[in-house]
Design a protein around this motif. Sequence first.
Motif, mmCIF file in Angstrom:
data_model
loop_
_atom_site.group_PDB
_atom_site.id
_atom_site.type_symbol
_atom_site.label_atom_id
_atom_site.label_comp_id
_atom_site.label_asym_id
_atom_site.label_seq_id
_atom_site.Cartn_x
_atom_site.Cartn_y
_atom_site.Cartn_z
ATOM 1 N N LEU A 34 0.849 -1.281 -0.089
ATOM 2 C CA LEU A 34 -0.143 0.073 -0.018
ATOM 3 C C LEU A 34 0.739 1.206 0.127
ATOM 4 N N ILE A 35 0.857 1.918 -0.931
ATOM 5 C CA ILE A 35 1.652 3.012 -1.278
ATOM 6 C C ILE A 35 0.856 4.530 -1.229
ATOM 7 N N PHE A 36 1.226 5.306 -0.211
ATOM 8 C CA PHE A 36 0.565 6.624 -0.302
ATOM 9 C C PHE A 36 1.581 7.749 -0.773
ATOM 10 N N PHE A 37 1.238 8.565 -1.395
ATOM 11 C CA PHE A 37 1.941 9.729 -1.900
ATOM 12 C C PHE A 37 0.987 10.988 -1.295
ATOM 13 N N THR A 38 1.828 11.758 -0.865
ATOM 14 C CA THR A 38 1.192 13.027 -0.462
ATOM 15 C C THR A 38 2.301 14.242 -0.300
ATOM 16 N N ILE A 39 1.850 15.403 0.162
ATOM 17 C CA ILE A 39 2.748 16.737 0.174
ATOM 18 C C ILE A 39 2.366 17.352 1.536
ATOM 19 N N ASP A 40 3.261 17.673 2.177
ATOM 20 C CA ASP A 40 2.964 18.317 3.471
ATOM 21 C C ASP A 40 2.521 19.764 3.578
ATOM 22 N N ASN A 41 2.555 20.616 2.302
ATOM 23 C CA ASN A 41 1.793 21.838 2.451
ATOM 24 C C ASN A 41 1.795 22.302 0.987
#
Length: 550
Positions: A333-340
Amino acid sequence: MIPFLASSTHDFDTRSGEQRPPFHSQRRIISLTFMVCVALITQSNFLAPLRAESGNRPNIVLIMADDIGYSDLGCFGSEIETPNLDGLASNGLRFTNFYSENMCWVSRAALLTGIYHKTSMFENAIHPRCVALPEVLHDHGYQTRMSGKWHLAGAPYRVFPNDRGFDEFYGILGGAASFYAPAFLSRDRTNVESEANNNPDYYFTDAISSEASRMIRSADAKKPLFLSVAYTAAHWPLHAKPSDMKAYEGKYAIGWDRLRAQRLATMKKLGIISQDVLLSTRHSNVPAWKDEPNQAWQQRRMEVYAAQVTSMDRGIGQIVQTLKETDRFENTLIFFTIDNGGCHVEYLPDRTGDFLPKQTRDGRPMRPGNLPEIMPGPEDTYQSYGYGWANASNTPYRQFKQFDHEGGIRTPMIAHWPKGIASKGDLVRSVSHLIDIMPTVLDVIGVSVPNEYNGHEPIKMDGQSMAGSFEGEAIAGHEILFFHHAKGRAIRYGDWKLVAENKKPWELYDLSRDPTESNNLAQEMPEKVKALELIWETESRRLKKQAEQP
């Protein structure tokens, strides 16, 4: 749910003109109902059925980028080349109403705990009464490893990832660093800055990716793996390899005005935003592109920024390939996100910090600052991409990192899991937040936070599981989201958003009609402002109280 507050047709309907009952007569009901809602949310995180038997638990890879805007990925509307992230998105899910915090460390704390953090809670570190995700996973048999930016060490850099559940760590402890010679580069608790200083080809983004791949290859194949990959791309300084910059030469001669319009059209075509969304007004600190006096320098700034994002994407492709070669990919399970959101900050020539080297590795003096006579990219420069391009990065939204308007906190999120996600390429429009990542992970592997940890009763998570979306379910999402850090404060309740900059007056927006926060309704609807302010204050007091408990 509090009906008259959640609906756009209560208090005062801007279309029908219908007057609704004043809020002050129902304040006690709202306060009590709100507390019940909070209790239900925090207690219901793990009521969903277990989604993975213990013998077939998925590997978990959390990838977080740094200071990248909502429209900066190809799969969210960008011209920047991100083929590997686009591939994950086309075979996974894109969350289009996903929120971060407005700055680095609070977002990272939220990601790893499922709990809101803010400045007054515990500065630059995870609150000691929070149980971190790697701690829970480690106690349930996971190998836990991290490559990249920590930024949760407190001051002066006392808490290592190894102290919060990670078996192995490679990266930096602080919030920013040179991409050629990063300060406080560490392996576990040992400083290894010499590894960069003695390698003329060193580039931090590449090192983060390579170390993550090494960690995957060295992991015990019989045990599940939890890997956190935290890039510093595309946080300043603007440092990129010449080959990556060359690919973008001349691409930004169109300027930020045409770029914003171009991205908006692409986002509508992709379904990321609705067809009736209009661009927010160009920020007051940004001139029309035709009036920009230093166009060649400005173009180079965005070329370097885009090159940084592409370099990160290439590294993500390397990590994906390693997962495939080690037979982990199908059950990861891969999540990609950004801090702001994108960062507007103009790096000043006199700004100093432990993140800024005194000289290059071969002894040349540094040339810091956003000076148009210095082209960014090489090791001896230290610049940022500034207001104009950050405004474009955050298309179509207002404001930037540090603010709680949508441009500072609305971020892309991608989830990919071949064995666990049924609907490939779908868009998930439920309102979600970084605090939901940990509850989701624990949900899919069928474990929960212990009732006691290190002699303390842990702070209950604010997040809720998004796992239902993996099975094609329409998840409810958050009715309430709270924000308070740096230059922003906000509450989102249903489609209503109350937001303010620093100590300025509250602004009120109906996001269902005005997602770019262009029509401030605060003067027209003072009772709505009071109602939402009460909820914001109630939540703020709750967080303050739990932070102060021993």
